[in-house]
Design a protein around this motif. Structure first.
Motif, PDB file in Angstrom:
ATOM      1  N   UNK A  33      37.915 -11.973  21.979  1.00  0.00           N
ATOM      2  CA  UNK A  33      36.679 -11.562  21.843  1.00  0.00           C
ATOM      3  C   UNK A  33      35.953 -13.151  21.671  1.00  0.00           C
ATOM      4  N   UNK A  34      35.244 -13.144  22.929  1.00  0.00           N
ATOM      5  CA  UNK A  34      34.163 -14.235  22.683  1.00  0.00           C
ATOM      6  C   UNK A  34      32.608 -13.804  23.185  1.00  0.00           C
ATOM      7  N   UNK A  84      25.990  -8.042  30.418  1.00  0.00           N
ATOM      8  CA  UNK A  84      26.650  -9.001  31.420  1.00  0.00           C
ATOM      9  C   UNK A  84      26.748  -8.527  32.744  1.00  0.00           C
ATOM     10  N   UNK A 129      24.992  -6.590  24.789  1.00  0.00           N
ATOM     11  CA  UNK A 129      24.847  -7.967  25.648  1.00  0.00           C
ATOM     12  C   UNK A 129      25.808  -7.743  26.993  1.00  0.00           C
ATOM     13  N   UNK A 184      29.422 -13.049  24.622  1.00  0.00           N
ATOM     14  CA  UNK A 184      28.672 -13.175  25.909  1.00  0.00           C
ATOM     15  C   UNK A 184      28.209 -14.147  26.953  1.00  0.00           C
ATOM     16  N   UNK A 199      29.441  -5.851  21.020  1.00  0.00           N
ATOM     17  CA  UNK A 199      27.722  -6.310  22.007  1.00  0.00           C
ATOM     18  C   UNK A 199      28.156  -5.624  23.386  1.00  0.00           C
ATOM     19  N   UNK A 256      33.631  -8.732  24.935  1.00  0.00           N
ATOM     20  CA  UNK A 256      32.659  -8.176  24.230  1.00  0.00           C
ATOM     21  C   UNK A 256      32.710  -7.378  23.955  1.00  0.00           C
TER      22      UNK A 256
END
Lengths: 1026, 255
Positions: free
Chosen positions: B33-34, A582, A578, B36, A575, A572
């Motif tokens: 990437x994936x 997480x 986020x 969250x 992000x 990620x």
């Protein structure tokens, strides 16, 4: 024979009061494996490496064929094992200066440790110095494709994970201009005045594993390499496709950093060449690594047009044929059999043209965005120097000269070779030869085993059962790997507020030696009884941190890793908020789980120090002798009346060794050895028990006996395919290669008189039914062809083939056969050769009709004899042995090892090992080296004082058990039984047989049976905290 | 149903240590990437996957459950628990469907240790799918209290379901398709209806009556169940003395 030399050495050393140490030179995968096996076996090991980190070439590979495992991911756990093993001393940046022999026959070796300019014990690997260092240099790890700093860490998983200063590029070391690194290092770890250190050590035996160099196309400027920007070597391309490479996972060509859309691979660069500067041998690995690169490149760039220009495709090893099919079956992938030459670099685009010729279209010139040269394997640069210092000979190619019947033995007793030092070898061979070298060291040093070895000592474990959970959370920055994305300080603050957490802190590299030490200290100081490491994947570092908490005086199972790197910051990266959120959730889950963790103890059981070897062929006999000479009791079980197996039908090798004499001598040695009990005409009826304590029932000559053993080696061999094609069995002129060989050896008139012999390759394999290459048949055909020519040079010998797979040095014999007039006619599977009897000029003959793709028409070959290169097929008893020992078979019916690359002679089932053609068809030399490898692994198991079983296994709450048997029927390990208790029948788990998968746990209707460390409560806690 | 703006589904993943967890690791190492959306629980084998975990995850506000295991035939263990994970998947789907929860909220994928890219793909895909399904409950038109009640009702039946599984549904097929076919077969559906469905209905009704007494219609409306079925189940339950009819209130209550 050199075993005799070893025996002499053993005798001469029996009374000497000598050290039991071994030096391993070269810390690539082979050296690492040798060091680990030796250390496990109870020897002190010096692991000497000239580079600043261990890992060798394998650490530069992106993936490994044919499983496409991430190379670093499977190799780096071994780095950690090495660095943590109390019996291994890693000496990086170190070279051999001098080797002298002591009076007792020991090696006194003087080492020169070059300055690293960084004090290893102080450096934490934080890389602050790297950030500030102003001196740039081409990155050697990335094949100089990008820049690194003069002070750098070789790669992020390096062992030791400390920086190194390249004296060629450091401004201070060149002309005393800069000392920025000294200023920014908070740990005073930099010492720009470090001097080389000399040290002399005495060892009883040496393993040379210096590996190989890739062929350098710059020397001759092959294919424009060095002149054209977009011509790269395969090792450079390997870095280009790697996530840790210069493009950080993007395949970018050198000239303009754009994605290439058309890539060409050129095979055999530097290999199979007799012109100056080339190598006459085949490098064995290039065909498969190119296929791997094609698959990976297509993964990165789905639109890619990939073209491979090749000679024979040599997909000769386990699963290689399928791998080739996989690569060649991808869309927009072409495999073109053609010689090639490079054309020119096109102005403007910097594209490169390649000229080639096909049977259909003649000569063509085609443009590519990138050209990859599949470079071969050369001897290591320092081979001559090493050979001179250690007093060993090299072969004509500059690799180590070894015993043709055992590539591990050099010309000097006590010095062994492993890995690619004896010639081109892939990773599995490098690994098993390393285990084999370790076993052979043992034959020299057996008497000294364990004298110098050290064991780790841990503080006494604190009883925390009366305490409330006191969790400590350590959140790792992992340099910038986590910290750049996840807000680590805010995760620490969040953790402090979680239930049961009494301490939370940041850590730059939790895994660095001093940080780990600090964690242990904090556990003691703050009285922690649970620890959460929020860092990377437990799959790599869990053993390290278990050890860390153990050092802190609490049970090693009181630790959990919250994976905020692989599962968070790395996936990620764009992000940040986020990802931070997480990471908090992951930590919260881990804290909840950790609070419930229970202390578990690992079970120790005594080991029966004997081995059962199944199969009395070359593999079984060698393994038996290797182990017996080190004092292990061996039971050698053979289904036939005599020992020797398949080798009894082989008379000579390609290299000229008399196999019958060899087999005879081996079997005499086996029979004479008091440590070996030979049971012939034997059938195995039942196997029970587990590693360290097996009981096997063997029926022989109507008597049933029970053999108790701690380990087993499966060496049941393979057999020749009985052809149903090409008139075999219907016409006396059609033979298999083995039959032909027998008749040549017996000088049968039908053979001696034959004027012509046609050999047909790939009979019974490389087809739908047997989708594999039987590896040995091409060389076998060459061997018999040469023999036939030797007997009668004017005789017509033709080999009808698909790809000649004479890999490695065998290529030289292929060339010799061609030069002696053996004719080679290629066929494709669409046009199988046809054999028919004919009568011409009153003479009965056979006619082999082949469609020649070059001529584009059928070719009739009239001949007296047809020899079929019949496939090697799995032994008829493979299935039965597989069932009895609960070890798997591959789809082709050969035994399936635990890991194709790194555990080539192990099974997942502990204590059972594998060697010889039971694993896959192979030549005698390969079989012998592999059998030494299996012996080495078995010795490593049997040298332990006890079998240690993990604590994370199942157990039963008896009061909840209703004896429904749901668990018993689910457990394929037979680890669960009913026992009678005061409250009736209850399920009971045998802790040694239980492997901790927990299937029974999910089947139990009353939650009576549970998997420790993964209990329902622990998982529920995670779910609730998520 | 309107999907709330900025809805980002929460997924709980259960991955086996040897293949899928390693694949997720490789995905990270390779920097694929994936979204969250996923949090991961490591298990040694996907065979450890318990129906209980699915229910607990959904009860705790997750919108989807992901199970990752080794490809069939590649399980690290002799027990080959990944085949059993497939059975768990199908059973879970059937149970969820029976209580009105979209069975697409549970998903199983094989990801090997070398399929980092695939891991990113399946997580992204599942996230997208769940986004279109909307939040759990809301997407199904079930209010949170009833959702909880329904999941609890299934959870209470698990010991029994495990016995049924052992006696009647312990199967071993070669591939995913055969499992899907078996669990969708009329025979299996009939078996499911006769052995599990009625008990599941009763379990829900009892859960509802545990709160307070209710009329047949009320029960049918809350549980979104045909009134005929409710009547039938109430009759059964009265016979078994699990519920009683309160003549005064014209309602059913726990016996």
């Amino acid at each position: 024979m050199s075993t005799t030399a070893i025996e002499q050495l053993q005798l001469s050393r029996q009374n000497s009061d000598r050290l039991g140490d071994v030096m391993v030179v070269g810390a690539g995968i082979s050296g690492i494996q040798a060091a680990l096996d030796l250390a496990e076996t109870g020897f002190r090991v010096y692991l000497v490496e000239k580079a600043p980190a261990i890992g060798g070439k394998m650490s530069q590979l992106d993936k490994t064929f044919p499983s496409n495992d991430c190379s670093m991911c499977i190799e780096s756990p071994k780095f950690i094992e090495c660095s943590r093993h109390p019996n291994i001393e890693i000496l990086t940046t170190t070279e051999i200066l001098r080797v002298e022999e002591s009076d007792e026959g020991d090696f006194q070796i003087t080492l020169n440790r070059k300055p690293r300019y960084v004090i290893e014990d102080r450096c934490t690997g934080c890389t602050t110095c790297v950030e500030f260092c102003p001196a740039q240099m081409p990155d050697p790890y990335n094949q100089r494709l990008n820049l690194t700093k003069a002070i750098h860490i070789q790669f992020s998983q390096a062992t030791p994970l400390v920086t190194y200063i390249d004296p060629e590029h450091c401004f201070y070391l060149k002309d005393e201009r800069c000392q920025i690194c000294v200023g920014v290092c908070k740990h005073n770890a930099i010492d720009l005045h470090q001097k080389p250190q000399r040290r002399t050590v005495t060892v009883g035996s040496v393993v040379l594993a210096p590996g190989f160099e890739t062929f350098d196309p710059a020397l001759r400027g092959d294919f424009g390499y060095g002149r054209f920007k977009n011509v790269v070597t395969s090792l450079e391309f390997e870095r280009m496709i790697s996530a840790t490479g210069p493009g950080a996972g993007h395949v970018l060509r050198p000239s303009d950093s754009k994605h290439p859309h058309r890539i060409a691979w050129v095979q055999c660069v530097g290999s199979r060449q007799v012109i100056p500067g080339g190598n006459s041998y085949c490098s064995s690995v290039c065909c498969s690594y190119t296929q791997k690169q094609v698959i990976l490149a297509k993964d990165h760039l789905p639109e890619l047009n990939a073209t491979v220009f090749h000679n024979d495709i040599r997909a000769f090893s386990k699963d290689f044929e399928r791998y080739y099919q996989r690569a060649s079956g991808l869309s927009d992938v072409r495999f073109i059999r053609s010689y090639t030459s490079v054309g020119r670099e096109l102005p403007g685009s910097d594209n490169v043209t390649i000229r080639y010729a096909t049977d259909e279209d003649g000569v063509k010139e085609e443009e590519f965005d990138l050209v990859v040269l599949s470079v071969g394997l050369n001897p290591p640069k320092d081979a001559k120097d090493l050979a001179a210092k250690f007093g060993i000979e090299l072969n004509a190619h500059g690799f180590c000269k070894t015993n043709p019947m055992n590539p591990i033995e050099t010309t000097r007793p006590g010095v062994f070779a492993s890995g690619a030092f004896f010639g081109p070898a892939d990773i599995p061979e490098s690994v098993w030869s390393a285990s084999g070298a370790s076993a052979l060291c043992g034959t020299v040093l057996a008497a000294r085993r364990g004298k110098l070895s050290r064991e780790r000592e841990y503080p006494e474990e604190r009883d925390v059962s009366k305490e409330e959970p006191k969790v400590g959370v350590f959140v790792c920055h992992c340099g910038a790997n986590i910290g750049r994305v996840v807000n680590v300080p805010s995760v620490v603050e969040y953790a402090k507020g979680l239930k049961n957490v009494v301490h939370a802190q940041e850590s730059l590299f939790a895994c660095s030696t001093d940080n780990a030490q600090q964690i242990s200290d904090v556990i003691r100081e703050k009285g922690l009884n649970r620890v959460v490491i929020a860092a990377c994947s437990p799959r790599t570092l869990e053993p390290l941190f278990r050890d860390t908490v153990r050092e802190g005086g609490i049970n090693q199972y009181f630790m959990d890793m919250a994976n905020i790197r692989e599962h968070c910051s790395w996936v990620h990266s764009k992000e940040k908020d986020a990802a931070t959120q997480k990471a908090k959730e992951i930590v919260s889950m881990s804290v909840a789980r950790t609070s419930l963790l229970e202390p578990l103890s690992e079970i120790e059981l005594p080991i029966n120090k004997s081995v059962l070897i199944i199969g009395g062929g070359v593999a079984g006999m060698n393994a038996a002798l290797t182990m017996a000479s080190q004092g292990f009791e061996v039971s050698l079980v053979e289904k036939d009346k005599d020992l020797g197996g398949m080798a009894r039908r082989i008379h000579y090798t390609l290299e000229g060794t008399d196999v019958q004499a060899y087999v005879k001598e081996m079997s005499q040695q086996v029979y004479r050895n008091p440590q070996i009990r030979v049971i012939t005409e034997a059938v195995i009826e039942e196997v029970s028990g587990y590693v360290g304590n097996f009981v096997t029932k063997v029926r022989a000559q109507k008597r049933l006996r029970e053999v108790k053993h701690g380990a087993a080696i499966i060496a049941i061999g393979a057999q020749e395919y009985q052809p149903t094609e090409h008139l075999y069995g219907l016409h006396t002129g059609v033979l298999t290669q083995l039959e032909l060989e027998g008749r040549i050896a017996a000088s049968e008139p039908a053979v001696t008189g034959a004027e012509g012999v046609v050999m047909i390759q790939c009979v019974g394999c490389r087809n739908k039914e047997r989708n594999y290459c039987a590896r040995v048949c091409c060389s076998q055909a060459i061997k018999n062809a040469l023999k036939l020519k030797e007997q009668k040079p004017e005789r017509e010998v033709t080999i009808v083939y698909r790809d000649m797979r004479t890999y490695g040095y065998r290529e030289n014999y292929y060339r010799e056969a061609a030069s002696k007039g053996v004719r080679f006619v290629r066929f494709t599977p669409e046009h199988e050769p046809v054999v028919a009897p004919i009568r011409e000029g009153g003479k009965e003959q056979l006619r082999v009709t082949v469609f020649d793709p070059i001529l584009g028409q059928p070719l009739a070959l009239d001949t007296d004899l047809v020899a079929l290169s019949a496939a090697v097929v799995p032994s008829a008893s493979a299935q039965q042995i597989s069932r009895l020992f609960k070890v798997p078979l591959s789809p082709d019916g050969f035994f399936l090892e635990a890991h194709v690359k790194l555990r080539p002679v192990d099974f997942s089932a502990e204590g059972v090992f594998l060697c010889g053609t039971a694993h896959y068809p192979k030549h005698i030399g390969e079989t012998i080296s592999q059998s030494c490898g299996a012996a080495g692994r078995a010795i490593a198991t049997l040298s332990q004082d006890a079998v240690i079983a993990t604590g994370a296994i199942c157990d039963v709450k008896e009061d909840a058990c209703v004896a429904c048997g749901a668990c018993i029927s689910a457990c394929a390990y037979d680890a669960i039984d009913f026992v009678e208790t005061a409250h009736g029948k209850k399920a009971h788990v045998n802790p040694i047989l239980c492997k901790g998968d927990g299937l029974c746990n999910s089947k139990c209707p009353t939650k009576a049976i549970f998997l420790n460390h993964f209990t329902d409560e622990e998982i529920f806690a995670q779910i609730d905290a998520a | 149903m309107a999907i709330p703006e900025n809805f980002r589904p929460k997924i709980l993943g259960f991955l086996c240590n040897w293949c899928s967890y390693a694949g997720a690791d490789l995905c990270g190492t390779s920097r694929y990437q994936y979204p969250p959306s996923l949090r991961i629980i490591r298990m040694m084998c996907s065979g450890r996957m318990d129906l209980d975990f699915v229910l607990r995850a959904l009860s705790n506000g997750n919108d989807g459950v992901f199970i990752g295991g080794c490809w069939l035939g590649e399980c690290h263990y002799v027990t080959e628990g990944n085949y059993d994970a497939l059975s768990v998947l199908h059973l879970a789907k059937k149970l969820l469907a029976k209580v009105g929860i979209n069975p697409a909220r549970i998903r199983l994928e094989w990801v090997s240790a070398s399929q980092g890219n695939r891991f990113a793909e399946v997580v992204t895909e599942f996230t997208n799918e769940l986004t279109t399904l909307g939040p759990l409950g809301e997407g199904e038109g079930i209010d949170p209290a009833t959702l909880k009640l329904k999941l609890d009702a299934v959870a209470r039946l698990l010991p029994y379901i495990k016995l049924v599984e052992r006696e009647k549904i312990r199967v071993r097929f070669e591939n995913k398709e055969e499992y899907a076919e078996f669990f969708d077969s009329p025979a299996l559906n009939a078996l499911f209806d006769t052995t599990i469905a009625d008990k599941l209905a009763i379990s829900q009704i009892l859960g509802l009556l545990h709160e307070r007494q209710r009329s047949t219609r009320e029960i049918a409306d809350t549980l979104n169940m045909p009134i005929s079925e409710v009547t039938e189940r109430l009759k059964d339950s009265s016979r078994q003395k699990l519920v009683r009819f309160d003549e005064a209130e014209k309602c059913y209550a726990l016996a």
